[in-house]
Write a protein that holds these residues in place. Structure first.
Motif, PDB file in Angstrom:
ATOM      1  N   LEU A 164       0.828  -1.212   0.000  1.00 40.45           N
ATOM      2  CA  LEU A 164       0.000   0.000   0.000  1.00 40.45           C
ATOM      3  C   LEU A 164       0.860   1.258   0.000  1.00 40.45           C
ATOM      4  O   LEU A 164       0.493   2.273  -0.610  1.00 40.45           O
ATOM      5  N   GLN A 165       2.008   1.193   0.640  1.00 39.76           N
ATOM      6  CA  GLN A 165       2.929   2.339   0.593  1.00 39.76           C
ATOM      7  C   GLN A 165       3.449   2.565  -0.825  1.00 39.76           C
ATOM      8  O   GLN A 165       3.660   3.700  -1.246  1.00 39.76           O
ATOM      9  N   LYS A 166       3.635   1.453  -1.577  1.00 37.64           N
ATOM     10  CA  LYS A 166       4.122   1.553  -2.949  1.00 37.64           C
ATOM     11  C   LYS A 166       3.143   2.304  -3.850  1.00 37.64           C
ATOM     12  O   LYS A 166       3.552   2.978  -4.796  1.00 37.64           O
ATOM     13  N   ILE A 167       1.835   2.152  -3.600  1.00 40.59           N
ATOM     14  CA  ILE A 167       0.842   2.760  -4.491  1.00 40.59           C
ATOM     15  C   ILE A 167       0.168   3.971  -3.852  1.00 40.59           C
ATOM     16  O   ILE A 167      -0.790   4.517  -4.409  1.00 40.59           O
ATOM     17  N   ALA A 168       0.675   4.417  -2.713  1.00 38.23           N
ATOM     18  CA  ALA A 168       0.049   5.530  -2.001  1.00 38.23           C
ATOM     19  C   ALA A 168      -0.015   6.795  -2.852  1.00 38.23           C
ATOM     20  O   ALA A 168      -0.965   7.578  -2.744  1.00 38.23           O
ATOM     21  N   GLY A 169       0.985   7.003  -3.720  1.00 35.09           N
ATOM     22  CA  GLY A 169       1.018   8.214  -4.543  1.00 35.09           C
ATOM     23  C   GLY A 169      -0.151   8.330  -5.509  1.00 35.09           C
ATOM     24  O   GLY A 169      -0.470   9.431  -5.979  1.00 35.09           O
ATOM     25  N   PHE A 170      -0.812   7.223  -5.810  1.00 35.21           N
ATOM     26  CA  PHE A 170      -1.949   7.240  -6.733  1.00 35.21           C
ATOM     27  C   PHE A 170      -3.267   7.504  -6.023  1.00 35.21           C
ATOM     28  O   PHE A 170      -4.302   7.685  -6.663  1.00 35.21           O
ATOM     29  N   PHE A 171      -3.223   7.539  -4.677  1.00 34.15           N
ATOM     30  CA  PHE A 171      -4.433   7.761  -3.881  1.00 34.15           C
ATOM     31  C   PHE A 171      -4.136   8.796  -2.801  1.00 34.15           C
ATOM     32  O   PHE A 171      -3.901   8.462  -1.636  1.00 34.15           O
ATOM     33  N   PRO A 172      -4.133  10.100  -3.173  1.00 33.54           N
ATOM     34  CA  PRO A 172      -3.757  11.156  -2.223  1.00 33.54           C
ATOM     35  C   PRO A 172      -4.603  11.191  -0.951  1.00 33.54           C
ATOM     36  O   PRO A 172      -4.129  11.637   0.091  1.00 33.54           O
ATOM     37  N   GLN A 173      -5.845  10.716  -1.033  1.00 37.21           N
ATOM     38  CA  GLN A 173      -6.735  10.777   0.124  1.00 37.21           C
ATOM     39  C   GLN A 173      -6.667   9.502   0.979  1.00 37.21           C
ATOM     40  O   GLN A 173      -7.392   9.378   1.960  1.00 37.21           O
ATOM     41  N   MET A 174      -5.812   8.581   0.583  1.00 40.02           N
ATOM     42  CA  MET A 174      -5.750   7.307   1.297  1.00 40.02           C
ATOM     43  C   MET A 174      -5.235   7.491   2.722  1.00 40.02           C
ATOM     44  O   MET A 174      -4.308   8.255   2.969  1.00 40.02           O
ATOM     45  N   LYS A 175      -5.822   6.770   3.668  1.00 36.64           N
ATOM     46  CA  LYS A 175      -5.387   6.832   5.053  1.00 36.64           C
ATOM     47  C   LYS A 175      -4.046   6.118   5.230  1.00 36.64           C
ATOM     48  O   LYS A 175      -3.612   5.376   4.362  1.00 36.64           O
ATOM     49  N   GLY A 176      -3.436   6.322   6.387  1.00 46.94           N
ATOM     50  CA  GLY A 176      -2.103   5.785   6.633  1.00 46.94           C
ATOM     51  C   GLY A 176      -2.107   4.368   7.164  1.00 46.94           C
ATOM     52  O   GLY A 176      -3.138   3.690   7.234  1.00 46.94           O
TER      53      GLY A 176
END
Length: 503
Positions: free
Chosen positions: A371-383
């Protein structure tokens, strides 16, 4: 034309990595579809050695980062699901013909200290001539070591991750194959075929995660029409199940002449699980079976150390799985890394994250890293959130399963101890959902044999995607080991009649 569902993420593969990634993503607020062409955990993830462990032998290959991560995760997982994961002590009889004692002591010292061990007891040296753990061992082995790791119900670990993912909003589609994934307008157009009736649904996704395990390259090349510079190496691991032949709850770890180590673990109360082999495999992953040479190899390893000799007729069951190891170019299958590697292909603005390798113990960390790898594609994603979270049924105060089991015995005094243990170990705090308002065994419905009652079966169908008798026997429970052939046949007929799908 079918309506097209739009989601953030399609995860391909219903093994431990796919289920873990779907759970993590759903908990971060992403819309997720998890598809699996068969049943959850039907492949590698239900055919493991059933250990949550650091991997003591990986130290010989200088896999210090992997061992440290796995040891840390061992305690994280123990806290999250103490009903399906629990401590186990392993006795390692020392043979001077193999690894020297100083090397074993050094490895165990590192094993005790690399991961910041808190809950599990440390290593101790044993005099096998006096210690009760040495009673079943041949007299020539006088020295031993005892250390801690954890046992896990591997298939239930997968199912509980999928349950948690679904309860957080993910759609879990079993018996559903990804037949096509094509980049289209900066995203993915994914076709999912229902293997029951052949119907196809189309999904649009921003990102596709390929966690297909042994089939990962097939998804990359055939389904997604993509390429990857990574590859998996298929290694076959086989196990046998025999009657338990020693007293006590300890497991054993023995060294074979070829320097491989074999685990001999208590299993399902009165049985022992013995494995594993490490053999290069080039066939179809779904066709893998344990061959006679492997069974003989495992028996020989046991007979080298134990007074009671195993015979072929002692083998109750055997099973084999294909480990999808990341191909690091090592010639020796035992030396191939158990670490995981990601390959992120962002062609056309449509990311495809391929997952290579991994092991059950590190699935949560692997999922978090994915999920950290694709976090840049989902700016609103929680941590990140899974480290301190429990899995369904793991909501036990202080992760103290022993105290929880005592409380359940007080609450259900009418229930046989074996049945209560069965429910507690499989469902933890959620066993109340199965028992319901029952105040006697009759309230659980029809009894099929072993610990299997109708109330549990209906729960598994309604809440855990069980669709066949085999799903119930071998992946949701292990009651197939306790029931007679006649009982299994009768249950299968009842199940098919009760839950038959409309044609």
């Amino acid at each position: 034309m079918n309506d097209i569902t739009e989601v953030d993420l399609v995860v391909i593969g219903g093994g431990i990595n796919g289920a873990g990634i779907a759970r993590d993503a759903a908990g971060r607020g992403l819309s997720v579809i998890l598809c699996e062409k068969g049943d959850l955990a039907e492949g590698t993830s239900s055919r493991s050695g059933k250990l949550v462990h650091g991997g003591l032998r990986y130290l010989e290959y200088y896999e210090f980062r992997l061992v440290r991560e796995a040891l840390i995760e061992r305690e994280v997982l123990l806290n999250s699901a103490s009903h399906i994961i629990w401590p186990m002590r392993f006795v390692l009889p020392h043979s001077p013909d193999d690894r020297p004692a100083w090397l074993v002591r050094l490895g165990l010292f590192l094993y005790d200290h690399l991961g910041g061990r808190k809950r599990l007891p440390g290593t101790r040296q044993l005099d096998l001539r006096r210690a009760p753990e040495g009673a079943p061992i041949l007299d020539q082995y006088t020295k031993g070591f005892e250390y801690s790791d954890c046992w896990v119900d591997d298939a239930r670990l997968v199912v509980l991750n999928a349950v948690d993912a679904a309860e957080r909003g993910a759609t879990v589609l079993t018996r559903t194959a990804c037949t096509s994934a094509r980049r289209e307008n900066g995203g993915w157009r994914v076709d999912l075929r229902d293997m029951r009736d052949g119907s196809v649904r189309t999904v649009r996704a921003k990102v596709v995660v390929n966690a297909a395990g042994p089939w990962v390259n097939d998804i990359v090349n055939r389904v997604a029409g993509s390429n990857s510079r990574r590859n998996v190496r298929l290694v076959k691991g086989s196990h046998i199940i025999v009657p338990k032949f020693w007293e006590g709850q300890q497991a054993y770890l023995v060294q074979n002449h070829d320097k491989r180590v074999i685990f001999i673990n208590p299993y399902e109360g009165d049985k022992a699980l013995i494995g594993t082999t490490d053999i290069p495999y080039e066939g179809m992953p779904e066709d893998v079976t344990a061959d006679e040479a492997e069974i003989a190899y495992l028996m020989a390893a046991v007979n080298r150390y134990f007074k009671e000799k195993l015979r072929r007729s002692d083998v109750i069951e055997s099973f084999s799985g294909v480990r999808p190891l990341f191909d690091d170019g090592q010639g020796n299958p035992s030396a191939v890394t158990r670490d995981y590697v990601f390959d992120l292909d962002e062609t056309g603005g449509a990311p495809l994250l391929n997952v290579f390798g991994g092991k059950i113990t590190t699935f949560r960390k692997l999922s978090e890293h994915a999920l950290q790898k694709i976090a840049g594609f989902f700016p609103q994603m929680k941590g990140d959130w899974t480290r301190g979270a429990t899995l369904p049924g793991g909501e036990i105060p202080d992760a103290d399963y022993v105290r929880f089991a005592e409380e359940m015995r007080v609450r259900y005094p009418w229930m046989p101890r074996a049945l209560l243990s069965h429910y507690g170990r499989l469902y933890g705090a959620r066993l109340t959902r199965i028992v319901g308002d029952a105040t006697a065994l009759e309230g659980l419905g029809r009894h099929f044999g072993g610990n299997l009652y109708e109330a549990e079966v209906r729960y598994l169908v309604e809440h855990e995607w069980a669709e066949t008798a085999e799903d119930v026997f071998w992946r949701r429970t292990k009651e197939g080991l306790r029931m007679t052939a006649a009982e299994k046949a009768a249950f299968s007929a009842w199940f098919d009649d009760s839950f038959a799908r409309a044609a």
